[in-house]
Design an enzyme around this catalytic site. Structure first.
Site, mmCIF file in Angstrom:
data_model
loop_
_atom_site.group_PDB
_atom_site.id
_atom_site.type_symbol
_atom_site.label_atom_id
_atom_site.label_comp_id
_atom_site.label_asym_id
_atom_site.label_seq_id
_atom_site.Cartn_x
_atom_site.Cartn_y
_atom_site.Cartn_z
ATOM 1 C CB THR A 1 -0.892 -0.002 1.255
ATOM 2 O OG1 THR A 1 -1.472 -1.305 1.398
ATOM 3 C CG2 THR A 1 -1.988 1.029 1.155
ATOM 4 C CB SER A 2 3.094 2.695 2.514
ATOM 5 O OG SER A 2 2.078 2.424 3.445
ATOM 6 C CB ALA B 1 -0.634 -9.263 -3.949
ATOM 7 C CB THR C 1 -2.541 -5.239 3.481
ATOM 8 O OG1 THR C 1 -1.412 -5.963 4.005
ATOM 9 C CG2 THR C 1 -3.773 -5.650 4.269
ATOM 10 C CB VAL D 1 14.491 -7.120 1.698
ATOM 11 C CG1 VAL D 1 15.661 -6.515 2.471
ATOM 12 C CG2 VAL D 1 14.405 -6.508 0.297
ATOM 13 C CG HIS E 1 -7.194 -2.256 11.070
ATOM 14 N ND1 HIS E 1 -8.188 -1.310 11.204
ATOM 15 C CD2 HIS E 1 -7.538 -2.976 9.984
ATOM 16 C CE1 HIS E 1 -9.085 -1.463 10.235
ATOM 17 N NE2 HIS E 1 -8.718 -2.482 9.489
ATOM 18 C CG HIS F 1 -11.592 1.225 7.995
ATOM 19 N ND1 HIS F 1 -12.037 -0.047 7.826
ATOM 20 C CD2 HIS F 1 -12.526 1.858 8.735
ATOM 21 C CE1 HIS F 1 -13.202 -0.195 8.433
ATOM 22 N NE2 HIS F 1 -13.530 0.952 8.988
HETATM 23 C C1 LIG Z 1 -8.457 -8.438 6.249
HETATM 24 C C2 LIG Z 1 -8.113 -6.986 6.298
HETATM 25 C C3 LIG Z 1 -9.097 -6.028 6.071
HETATM 26 C C4 LIG Z 1 -8.782 -4.690 6.093
HETATM 27 N N1 LIG Z 1 -9.741 -3.787 5.765
HETATM 28 C C5 LIG Z 1 -9.384 -2.497 5.581
HETATM 29 C C6 LIG Z 1 -10.313 -1.579 5.033
HETATM 30 O O1 LIG Z 1 -11.456 -1.911 4.715
HETATM 31 N N2 LIG Z 1 -9.899 -0.305 4.848
HETATM 32 C C7 LIG Z 1 -8.631 0.098 5.181
HETATM 33 O O2 LIG Z 1 -8.309 1.261 4.990
HETATM 34 N N3 LIG Z 1 -7.747 -0.747 5.726
HETATM 35 C C8 LIG Z 1 -8.085 -2.040 5.895
HETATM 36 N N4 LIG Z 1 -7.161 -2.920 6.365
HETATM 37 C C9 LIG Z 1 -5.832 -2.427 6.780
HETATM 38 C C10 LIG Z 1 -4.960 -1.951 5.629
HETATM 39 O O3 LIG Z 1 -5.252 -2.649 4.451
HETATM 40 C C11 LIG Z 1 -3.487 -2.102 5.992
HETATM 41 O O4 LIG Z 1 -3.254 -1.446 7.218
HETATM 42 C C12 LIG Z 1 -2.574 -1.465 4.937
HETATM 43 O O5 LIG Z 1 -2.873 -1.942 3.658
HETATM 44 C C13 LIG Z 1 -1.112 -1.731 5.281
HETATM 45 O O6 LIG Z 1 -0.282 -1.065 4.364
HETATM 46 P P1 LIG Z 1 1.295 -1.107 4.496
HETATM 47 O O7 LIG Z 1 1.834 -0.246 3.431
HETATM 48 O O8 LIG Z 1 1.671 -0.810 5.901
HETATM 49 O O9 LIG Z 1 1.707 -2.626 4.268
HETATM 50 P P2 LIG Z 1 1.263 -3.674 3.152
HETATM 51 O O10 LIG Z 1 0.247 -3.115 2.237
HETATM 52 O O11 LIG Z 1 0.934 -4.930 3.861
HETATM 53 O O12 LIG Z 1 2.582 -3.873 2.274
HETATM 54 C C14 LIG Z 1 3.715 -4.570 2.704
HETATM 55 C C15 LIG Z 1 4.320 -5.297 1.511
HETATM 56 O O13 LIG Z 1 5.641 -5.702 1.828
HETATM 57 C C16 LIG Z 1 5.858 -7.014 1.365
HETATM 58 N N5 LIG Z 1 6.928 -7.572 2.183
HETATM 59 C C17 LIG Z 1 6.846 -8.098 3.431
HETATM 60 N N6 LIG Z 1 8.055 -8.477 3.862
HETATM 61 C C18 LIG Z 1 8.937 -8.155 2.894
HETATM 62 C C19 LIG Z 1 10.341 -8.299 2.774
HETATM 63 N N7 LIG Z 1 11.088 -8.824 3.766
HETATM 64 N N8 LIG Z 1 10.935 -7.910 1.608
HETATM 65 C C20 LIG Z 1 10.196 -7.357 0.612
HETATM 66 N N9 LIG Z 1 8.852 -7.189 0.698
HETATM 67 C C21 LIG Z 1 8.238 -7.588 1.827
HETATM 68 C C22 LIG Z 1 4.505 -7.681 1.498
HETATM 69 O O14 LIG Z 1 4.400 -8.808 0.669
HETATM 70 C C23 LIG Z 1 3.558 -6.549 1.112
HETATM 71 O O15 LIG Z 1 3.296 -6.522 -0.268
HETATM 72 C C24 LIG Z 1 -7.457 -4.278 6.372
HETATM 73 C C25 LIG Z 1 -6.473 -5.223 6.606
HETATM 74 C C26 LIG Z 1 -6.775 -6.571 6.541
HETATM 75 C C27 LIG Z 1 -5.691 -7.566 6.746
#
Ligand SMILES: Cc1cc2nc3c(=O)[nH]c(=O)nc-3n(C[C@H](O)[C@H](O)[C@H](O)COP(=O)(O)OP(=O)(O)OC[C@H]3O[C@@H](n4cnc5c(N)ncnc54)[C@H](O)[C@@H]3O)c2cc1C
Ligand SMILES: *[C@@H]1O[C@H](CO)[C@@H](O)[C@H](O)[C@H]1NC(C)=O
Ligand SMILES: *[C@@H]1O[C@H](CO)[C@@H](O)[C@H](O)[C@H]1NC(C)=O
Ligand SMILES: *[C@@H]1O[C@H](CO)[C@@H](O)[C@H](O)[C@H]1NC(C)=O
Length: 587
Positions: free
Chosen positions: A36-37, A105, A109, A254, A523, A566
């Site tokens: 996401t980020s 993916a 998330t 990584v 979350h 969220h």
């Molecule tokens: C079931 C569920 C429902 C949710 N519903 C909502 C909702 O309706 N609305 C909302 O706003 N939020 C919702 N959330 C929360 C929200 O989706 C997450 O908080 C957010 O997407 C997290 O973003 P992020 O960038 O922190 O990490 P992520 O989007 O999880 O990205 C991390 C990425 O890093 C990759 N990665 C991990 N380890 C490594 C590594 N060692 N080396 C390289 N890559 C790696 C992962 O594969 C992943 O692609 C939900 C979460 C879940 C699980």
């Protein structure tokens, strides 16, 4: 023709790390995680044609996976696009291990989540500034919420079905589609929901993204309303940029950041690359000429930092990793929300799933007991802080710092009156009606660490659900409120609702029921918090990891305290702002 050019783009983009036998590849920026980020940052940095950007991601391009593209929630859960982590057994919750979902993916998330797009309350963002982050507040992030957003105004039939909005709170030109699910146009539930909440003094909120989420409202989602496709971070931020010659997504995981031999003039560690493990278990190194951005998510970013020698020296030594930066906050301050379902049945038919959100304050939840709950919560803070510090292992965390954090959270709940619980109505097939509700600001603090230096895919997660009794009280009050909703007019007669589930309704019965059946909301935040180092922070207000010259973290790990919304709405705004900061401050 379109198909052919897309295949071409894919081939250029999905080369496997280490597949070629050429010299070590190097990039200006390496982003760890195409989630996401991370994809926001990758897109914005690669807008500068003079720099090269690589994103390392273990997951795949899932643009044609129907479990991802569907706008029905849940299809991707427990499939290969879900990491499906498990917690350690939770002594506060029947000694059960919990599932924690997280996307694996392109899109991370955002490819499997519920797509709800709701930000949070103004005071929650202003608290970030109080935690040692000048410039991080509602006003400064609001611009970036709008920058990321491409809002689609509801159609007349969606408006008739209860959607409401105020234009001034939305962006219309960003990459992220936000709008209402097409099926809403056939929804008939809204007036009943609205009137029932109004009867319980929960007022209608015309736009949940205004900076005040309090009340009842219909929430928009991250989807394209025309095609009815999930708009995850890959669709929003990667696909439009994938033909840029200076941006590559590489498949791999990584394991650690590699460091240059000498330190910077300021005595900081200088990252010069990453060690990547490929699917066949081979290790390879990629070079970063400028910066590394860690965006592996709140459950994985701490593992990358620990594997690289950044964290609590005691933990690092036990892992056999040489401690390079003493940052005991890495992997601590894990804030996960306890979540619960109350299931009812009724003969209501509606085709607008999961859009009905209610956000209630502590005053609404605790009523006449508010003052007593406020005082008891304040008095318990030292005890909860001590428990969190003890659990971190021989008190390597500063108890006073944790106390200060919990006091700021207490002020948010009881002085600023931010919302304390969300109650989401779920309408499922076969006459199933449910309330899914969760405590927004739990006082429990957990942790996530590497269990062993090689088990990079298996975080040792302990959210410590219900360590703080406030969390249980909040869940009990929210559950009762949710139950009251179904049993109040006009809901009660319109839907012939069957219930309640928690028979007797005594405190002890509710508590036992919650401990036995609570789940985790998935979350998680806070595990590499943006806070002053004195408070246990891991990154500074420019998202730079303390003690390093050129490693940043941009993902849910840096969010130091929960937000009522969220998370993705917040993360898209945060990552947009972070991208501008990185562009401005890369040396
Ligand atoms: C079931 C569920 C429902 C949710 N519903 C909502 C909702 O309706 N609305 C909302 O706003 N939020 C919702 N959330 C929360 C929200 O989706 C997450 O908080 C957010 O997407 C997290 O973003 P992020 O960038 O922190 O990490 P992520 O989007 O999880 O990205 C991390 C990425 O890093 C990759 N990665 C991990 N380890 C490594 C590594 N060692 N080396 C390289 N890559 C790696 C992962 O594969 C992943 O692609 C939900 C979460 C879940 C699980
Ligand atoms: C989608 O989900 C279904 C049901 O869980 C599963 O059988 C199928 O394999 C999944 N598809 C992919 C591409 O993973
Ligand atoms: C709404 O209902 C009508 C009539 O059943 C149907 O044709 C239409 O496809 C529905 N709209 C959506 C978006 O599901
Ligand atoms: C919060 O609620 C309390 C009690 O209901 C009230 O006295 C106080 O003025 C409120 N504060 C704010 C900032 O709204």
């Amino acid at each position: 023709m379109i198909a052919i050019s897309r295949v071409g783009a894919l081939l250029a983009l999905t080369c496997s790390v280490g597949a070629s036998r050429t010299a070590v590849e190097s990039f200006d920026y390496i982003v760890i995680g195409a989630g996401t980020s991370g994809l926001v940052v990758a897109n914005r940095l690669s807008e500068q044609s003079s720099v090269t950007v690589a994103v390392i991601e273990p997951g795949n391009d899932e643009r044609n996976n129907a479990n991802v593209t569907t706008t029905l929630f849940g299809a991707g859960l427990n499939t290969p696009v879900d990491w499906l982590y498990s917690t350690v057994k939770q002594s506060g919750a029947g000694n059960r291990a919990f599932d924690l979902h997280a996307g694996k993916a392109w899109g991370g998330t955002s490819a499997i989540n519920g797509m709800t797009y709701i930000r949070g309350n103004v005071a929650e963002f202003d608290a970030w500034e109080q935690l040692g982050n000048p410039g991080w507040n509602w006003n400064s992030i609001f611009h970036y919420f709008k920058k990321s957003e491409k809002y689609t105004v509801p159609t007349d039939s969606q408006l008739a079905a209860g959607a409401t909005f105020e234009s001034r709170y939305h962006g219309f030109h960003g990459p992220l589609h936000v709008g209402y699910i097409p099926a809403l146009e056939n929804g008939s539930f809204a007036p009943v929901v609205r009137d029932t909440w109004a009867g319980l003094s929960v007022a209608h909120n015309p736009d949940l993204n205004s900076g005040s989420v309090r009340g009842y409202g219909m929430g928009p989602q991250t989807l394209d309303t025309k095609s009815n496709v999930r708009w995850d971070a890959a669709r929003a931020y990667l696909h439009p940029a994938e033909n840029r010659p200076n941006l590559k997504v590489l498949k791999g995981t990584v394991k650690r950041i590699t460091w240059a031999a000498g330190k910077s003039e300021a005595g900081l560690l200088v990252a010069d690359g990453v060690e990547v493990v490929t699917d066949d278990g081979e290790s390879t190194v990629l070079r970063a000429k400028k910066e590394i951005v860690v965006s592996a998510g709140a459950l994985r970013t701490p593992l990358v930092l620990e594997g690289s020698g950044i964290g609590n020296p005691r933990i690092l030594k036990s892992l056999g990793v040489e401690p390079l930066v003493d940052l005991p906050g890495v992997g601590e301050n894990l804030i996960e929300q306890p979540s619960h379902f109350l299931v009812f049945s009724g003969d209501l038919h509606d085709s607008s799933p999961s859009a009905y959100h209610s956000y209630v304050t502590a005053a609404e939840l605790f009523g006449a007991d508010l003052a007593a709950v406020e005082a008891a919560t304040r008095a318990s803070i030292p005890r909860w802080a001590r428990a969190a510090a003890d659990a971190s292992g021989v008190r390597s965390l500063d108890i006073c710092a944790i106390e200060k954090l919990l006091k700021i959270q207490h002020d948010l709940l009881f002085k600023h009156n931010v919302t304390a619980a969300e109650i989401l109505l779920v309408i499922a097939p076969d006459n199933i009606l449910a309330s899914n509700y969760w405590a927004l600001f739990p006082f429990s603090r957990g942790s996530v660490h590497l269990e062993s230096a090689d088990r990079i895919n298996e975080p040792l997660v302990d959210p410590r659900i219900f360590l703080a009794d406030f969390d249980l009280s909040t869940m009990m009050a929210a559950g009762r409120f949710a139950e009251k909703f179904w049993l109040s007019e006009p809901m009660k007669t319109k839907g012939s609702v069957m219930g309640p589930v928690v028979s007797g309704g005594l405190d002890a019965q509710w508590q036992a029921h919650l401990r036995d059946t609570v789940i985790a909301n998935s979350h998680p935040t806070g595990t590499a918090s943006m806070m002053s180092r004195a408070l246990g922070g891991v990154v500074d207000p420019e998202l730079r990891v303390y003690g390093t010259a050129n490693v940043r973290v941009v993902d849910a790990s840096v969010v130091p305290m929960q937000v009522s919304g969220h998370l993705t709405a917040t993360l898209y705004g945060l990552a947009e702002r972070a991208s501008d900061i990185i562009k401005r401050t890369t040396h």
